[in-house]
Design a protein around this motif. Structure first.
Motif, mmCIF file in Angstrom:
data_model
loop_
_atom_site.group_PDB
_atom_site.id
_atom_site.type_symbol
_atom_site.label_atom_id
_atom_site.label_comp_id
_atom_site.label_asym_id
_atom_site.label_seq_id
_atom_site.Cartn_x
_atom_site.Cartn_y
_atom_site.Cartn_z
ATOM 1 N N GLN A 1 0.889 -1.254 0.067
ATOM 2 C CA GLN A 1 -0.098 -0.047 -0.228
ATOM 3 C C GLN A 1 0.791 1.319 -0.013
ATOM 4 O OE1 GLN A 1 -3.059 -0.567 -0.430
ATOM 5 N NE2 GLN A 1 -2.868 -2.753 -0.150
ATOM 6 N N ALA A 2 2.106 1.101 -0.024
ATOM 7 C CA ALA A 2 3.132 2.250 -0.019
ATOM 8 C C ALA A 2 2.794 3.166 -0.902
ATOM 9 C CB ALA A 2 4.515 2.096 0.269
ATOM 10 N N LYS A 3 2.524 4.509 -0.829
ATOM 11 C CA LYS A 3 2.294 5.533 -1.666
ATOM 12 C C LYS A 3 2.958 6.595 -1.624
ATOM 13 C CE LYS A 3 -2.100 7.635 -3.372
ATOM 14 N NZ LYS A 3 -3.524 7.656 -2.896
ATOM 15 N N CYS B 1 8.064 -2.426 4.489
ATOM 16 C CA CYS B 1 8.233 -0.867 4.501
ATOM 17 C C CYS B 1 7.636 -0.432 3.122
ATOM 18 C CB CYS B 1 9.596 -0.162 4.749
ATOM 19 S SG CYS B 1 10.779 -0.143 3.369
ATOM 20 N N GLY B 2 8.014 -0.982 2.171
ATOM 21 C CA GLY B 2 7.339 -0.829 0.724
ATOM 22 C C GLY B 2 8.495 -0.133 -0.069
ATOM 23 N N LYS B 3 9.725 -0.002 0.541
ATOM 24 C CA LYS B 3 10.804 0.671 -0.352
ATOM 25 C C LYS B 3 11.326 -0.117 -1.429
ATOM 26 C CE LYS B 3 15.275 2.831 0.369
ATOM 27 N NZ LYS B 3 16.157 3.293 1.281
ATOM 28 N N CYS B 4 11.853 -1.395 -1.304
ATOM 29 C CA CYS B 4 12.299 -1.969 -2.251
ATOM 30 C C CYS B 4 11.229 -3.177 -3.048
ATOM 31 C CB CYS B 4 13.423 -2.811 -2.066
ATOM 32 S SG CYS B 4 13.287 -4.238 -1.112
ATOM 33 N N VAL B 5 11.655 -3.260 -4.367
ATOM 34 C CA VAL B 5 10.333 -4.028 -5.134
ATOM 35 C C VAL B 5 10.089 -5.378 -4.785
ATOM 36 C CG1 VAL B 5 9.718 -4.490 -7.676
ATOM 37 C CG2 VAL B 5 10.924 -2.418 -7.004
ATOM 38 N N PRO B 6 11.700 -5.911 -4.572
ATOM 39 C CA PRO B 6 11.268 -7.543 -4.377
ATOM 40 C C PRO B 6 10.397 -7.848 -3.201
ATOM 41 C CG PRO B 6 13.480 -7.176 -4.725
ATOM 42 C CD PRO B 6 12.779 -6.021 -4.567
#
Lengths: 346, 592
Positions: free
Chosen positions: A173-175, B450-455
């Motif tokens: 959901q990070a945006k 955290c959503g930072k890196c794609v994998p």
């Protein structure tokens, strides 16, 4: 200086150079989405993974400093497999509407998909879906196309010093969004648009006006201020539809809101194209010779009749320093008055 | 001479939840009402103590009369009066309520270094800690040890990071010491986030001064004058006791300027974490302390080179630091006596799942899983069969029952595709579905990425989706291979430890329980009978007495039939809740 070997090639680089920079200098291509040499290394897209001899796992070349004696392999089976997986994962959460996307032809993600020949995708599943709602006149944000490379966030904070946007939420959901997901309300410098590798950030004025293949590029200098930023006009059907700037210019590709988005006057029907002289209460078009002659004769006349101090000169911030210098010199030495001022004082 | 009576009541989070505060009040009032001091004792004291591990038996109460200890279990306030009358006054132990042999067995194979004083000291009273050799190590360090000697001692002890990765603590300190700079930091990582893990919380709740003492010694060793404890805000009791302990330590001169006249200045601040699992990762933790979004950054530079505010920083886990005072007091050789060649000392585990004795245990490294499960854990619930043990939480893996005799240490568990991790240990039996277990952990990691890196951001999401469709009965041929390749790429490609380990539960369950995945995908069957969509409940006609119990509990009205006649489940309406299965007294309902 450090000497390292990349793909069998010896390269000498100064201390502090990253492996990615070293490879670029040697003309070796390493794919990346989140790197911009002008911004702090980030290491998020993971496409630039390389194998360094002696390290247990691949490392991101954009963040790892090149050291003396290092042996780097920019490609091997595992690395190519991971890169392909990454691009597939990104495409599995992407609208994939290249046919109608403004960025087609200038999109790093599209290039990567082409490079890896991804006709099919092993991965599918939930896709982020957002409503577009920005009311501002400059920047169109389509966050479904965002790959979270973080370039916009970094340029906004590191270069512009504004920090209008950051990453919110976690995981899938990070945006990237302004605080509390409010509408974008910033300087609208458009630096974020200039660094976005996909179609997530687009200049609104360019929407539907033509993509990369349709345009003629004209390099020129921004007319707005004395800085003289180098700009490139994108011209389609004899209309300026977009302004960009290249990273290898004196302004390193950075522009302000006026330079980047203030180009519509060029196509305005009200735009002055010749000098105008007021005759009998009406403006009439004139040639430059005519206009300059008119100014010179009148200045002479006023000076003779009323003295030099009856004349004052007001200069513009849109002129360069040199031009402003010449202007005051003209006022003092030719006209003979100290009545000279500049719009930036008001 | 009056007798010496001491009452210790478990008041960790578990004890409090079980009503520890009310039991303590009942003792205080009961003793007062009996005028106990005058009658039987010149010195009667009641202490709250931290968790002693056996949370399932809370509230646990020790009654110590002239050094003779009796431990009561499952104590409720209304039982207190009888304990006071019969035991404390009458000298007659209330046998029915005391712990039995299994309580002893729970403790027999444990070796307590970190938890030695948890459950003994009053965590809110520094004198209680000092009376058990507390701050002795610190005084020894200032009296006779150089920072180098401290580091040598820790290196020689073989202490490795207890947060999960197992990096040698002495080596880490040495890096930070050698890195130039007059400002350095030491951080205690108390952002314990693994589901089901409560080792660090219990240590801080039970004996906060041991962590503080370890931190001061660490700070002295690396030359840091500022320390942080990064602790989850979801641990209110631990935070409270830590605050009290820090204040008491300051008052006694263990913290602040010129500690114990040594000329060394050091103080500790508490930084509350906002509940992001990834902030347990050291670079994300540092970003969080700096007020930034808690996202990891690539290493190098390592925190020991460029950490908090760009200064050399050491980050140690709670349990690691709590080991330090004991090592300094007793010497490196004493500590190295416990454990295996490469994994020294003890490790605290949160033993949960299908064992009889769940709780917090501390065992020497090298103990076998069998000893933990059958001797300490008292075997599997209901005498069922052990299937696997999950260690290391969401970053770890499952070890199948046939490897139950392996030694529990960093290397052996890693060889099995799992990790020691921070100390979660979940025991699973034949009623646990391994695909579902993998899914459970992936739900956690993908939500905490955290959503930072794609994998990690998209990879864990897709892993979870594939696992979900398998458990929903929509698995497709090729899904297992896809899970394996994607898992490997996520592991190799992710930025930080979260993504690099998140696929472990998937890979290890596929490695050891591939047949269960295959049954789900090809036969649309869940062998453990867990995955709802793959279950059918049917009534075995010859066993059904027509008692109508099942029809009455069925929330969907899916069971039809006449009274005293065999019933029938309408599959289209059945929601597979299992209510009928649990209600039927005649075992007439078949699940499968």
């Amino acid at each position: 200086m450090n000497t390292l070997m990349i793909d069998g090639k010896y390269i000498e680089v100064p201390e502090g150079t990253t492996i990615l920079e070293a490879a670029r200098r040697a003309g070796i291509y390493i794919p990346t989405l989140c790197d911009d040499p002008r911004l702090e290394p980030y290491g998020a897209c993971r496409l630039c993974l390389v194998q360094v001899k002696g390290m247990p796992r691949p490392v991101t070349s954009c963040t790892t400093p090149a050291t003396d004696g290092m042996e780097v392999q920019t490609s091997n089976e595992q690395i190519e497999r991971i890169r392909k997986t990454i691009v597939e994962l990104l495409l599995s959460d992407h609208p994939n509407d290249c046919m109608v996307c403004e960025k087609a032809g200038d999109c790093t993600l599209q290039e990567l998909a082409y490079f890896y020949n991804l006709r099919e995708n092993r991965f599918w599943g939930e896709r982020r879906q957002y409503t577009r709602k920005d009311a501002n006149p400059f920047i169109e944000r389509d966050m479904e196309k965002c790959v979270l490379c973080g370039k916009c966030v970094r340029v906004c904070e590191e270069v512009q010093g504004v920090a209008a946007i950051d990453i919110a939420y976690r995981g899938f959901q990070a945006k990237v969004c302004p605080p509390f997901e409010r509408d974008l309300d910033c300087e609208f410098c458009g630096q974020c648009v200039s660094v976005c590798p996909t179609g997530a950030l687009i200049g609104k004025q360019s929407l539907g006006k033509g993509r990369q293949k349709d345009i003629k590029r004209v390099d020129t200098v921004c007319p707005y201020c004395g800085c003289g930023c180098n700009i490139t006009l994108h011209v389609s059907r004899n209309e300026v539809i977009r302004v960009t700037s290249e990273p290898d210019t004196l302004n390193e590709g950075w522009l302000c809101v006026k330079g980047r988005f203030g180009f519509r006057f060029v196509n305005s029907p009200d735009r002055l194209k010749t000098p105008l002289i007021r005759r009998n209460g009406r403006f009439e078009e004139a040639t430059w010779t005519e206009a300059l002659g008119y100014i010179a004769s009148n200045l002479k006349r006023i000076k003779k009749q009323y003295g030099a101090d009856a004349i004052a000169g007001l200069s513009s911030a849109r002129c360069t320093n040199e031009e402003n210098y010449l202007f005051q010199k003209f006022m003092r030495a030719v006209i003979g008055t100290n009545n000279v001022d500049h719009c930036a004082r008001y | 001479m009056g007798r010496e009576v001491e009452i210790k009541i478990c008041m960790g989070t578990g004890g409090l939840a079980a009503g520890g505060r009310a039991v303590m009040n009942a003792f205080a009032e009961g003793l007062k009402a009996e005028g106990i001091d005058a009658k039987v004792s010149e010195n009667c004291s009641i202490h709250q103590v931290g968790c002693r591990g056996f949370c399932a038996r809370d509230v646990l109460v020790d009654v110590i009369i002239d050094g003779k200890r009796t431990t009561y279990q499952y104590i409720k306030p209304e039982m207190v009066e009888q304990i006071i009358k019969n035991h404390i006054i009458g000298g007659e132990v209330v046998q029915d309520w005391t712990v039995k042999e299994d309580y002893q067995a729970f403790h027999d194979k444990q070796v307590k270094v970190v938890l030695a004083d948890c459950g003994e000291v009053d965590p809110e009273d520094i004198d209680s800690y000092i009376s058990r050799r507390g701050y002795e190590a610190l005084q020894k360090v200032f009296r006779e040890m150089t920072p180098e000697k401290v580091i040598n001692t820790i290196e020689a002890s073989g202490l490795r990071g207890r947060g999960g990765a197992g990096f040698p603590t002495g080596v880490k300190w040495d890096f930070a010491r050698r890195n130039p700079g007059d400002v350095k930091y030491i951080i205690c990582n108390a952002d314990e986030g693994d589901p089901g893990a409560f080792m660090d919380r219990s240590v801080i709740e039970g004996n906060p001064h041991s962590v503080i003492e370890g931190m001061i010694i660490g700070a002295y060793a690396i030359g840091a004058h500022h320390g942080y404890v990064y602790i989850r805000a979801e641990y209110p009791l631990a935070v409270e006791r830590l605050k009290i302990a820090l204040e008491q330590a300051r008052q006694r001169g263990f913290l602040g300027r010129d500690i114990l006249g040594s000329g060394f200045d050091f103080d500790i601040k508490i930084k509350l974490g906002a509940g992001a699992f990834v902030c347990g990762e050291e670079t994300a933790l540092i970003a969080s302390i700096e007020g930034k979004r808690g996202m990891p950054r690539p290493k190098p530079p390592f925190p020991a080179q460029k950490g908090l505010w760009g200064k050399p920083t050491v980050i140690n886990n709670v349990e690691t630091l709590a080991n330090v005072p004991a090592i300094i007091r007793n010497g490196a050789l004493w500590f190295a006596k416990f454990g295996t060649e490469k994994s020294k000392g003890t490790k605290v585990f949160a033993l949960t799942g299908k064992v009889n004795n769940t709780g917090l245990i501390e065992v020497p490294m090298g103990i076998s899983l069998r000893e933990i499960i059958y001797d300490i854990g008292g075997g599997i619930e209901g005498g069922r069969k052990l299937k696997a043990v999950q260690t290391g939480g969401p970053s770890g893996g499952c070890i199948p029952a046939e490897y139950i005799d392996i030694s529990v240490d960093y290397e052996s568990l890693a060889r099995m595709g799992s990790i020691v991790g921070s100390g979660g240990m979940v025991v699973m039996d034949e009623t646990d579905c391994m695909v579902n277990i993998a899914k459970y952990f992936l739900e956690f990691t993908q939500a905490e990425s955290c959503g930072k890196c794609v994998p990690c951001r998209i990879g864990t999401k897709r892993l979870l989706e594939i696992l979900s469709r398998i458990t929903d009965g929509r698995g497709r041929p090729g899904d297992i291979d896809l899970l394996v390749t994607l898992s490997e790429d996520v592991k190799a490609g992710s930025l930080c430890g979260l993504g690099q380990t998140a696929p472990n539960p998937v890979l290890s369950t596929i490695k050891y329980f591939r047949d269960e995945y295959e049954a789900h995908i090809h036969e649309k069957r869940c062998p453990a009978g867990v995955c709802k969509n793959l279950l059918t409940y049917t009534i075995i006609e010859e066993f059904c007495k027509g008692c109508t119990m099942c029809a009455r509990v069925c929330p969907a009205g899916a069971i039809v039939g006449e009274k005293k006649q065999p019933h029938h489940i309408v599959q289209e309406i059945c929601i597979k809740c299992g209510a009928c299965f649990e209600t039927c007294k005649f075992k007439a309902i078949k699940k499968g």
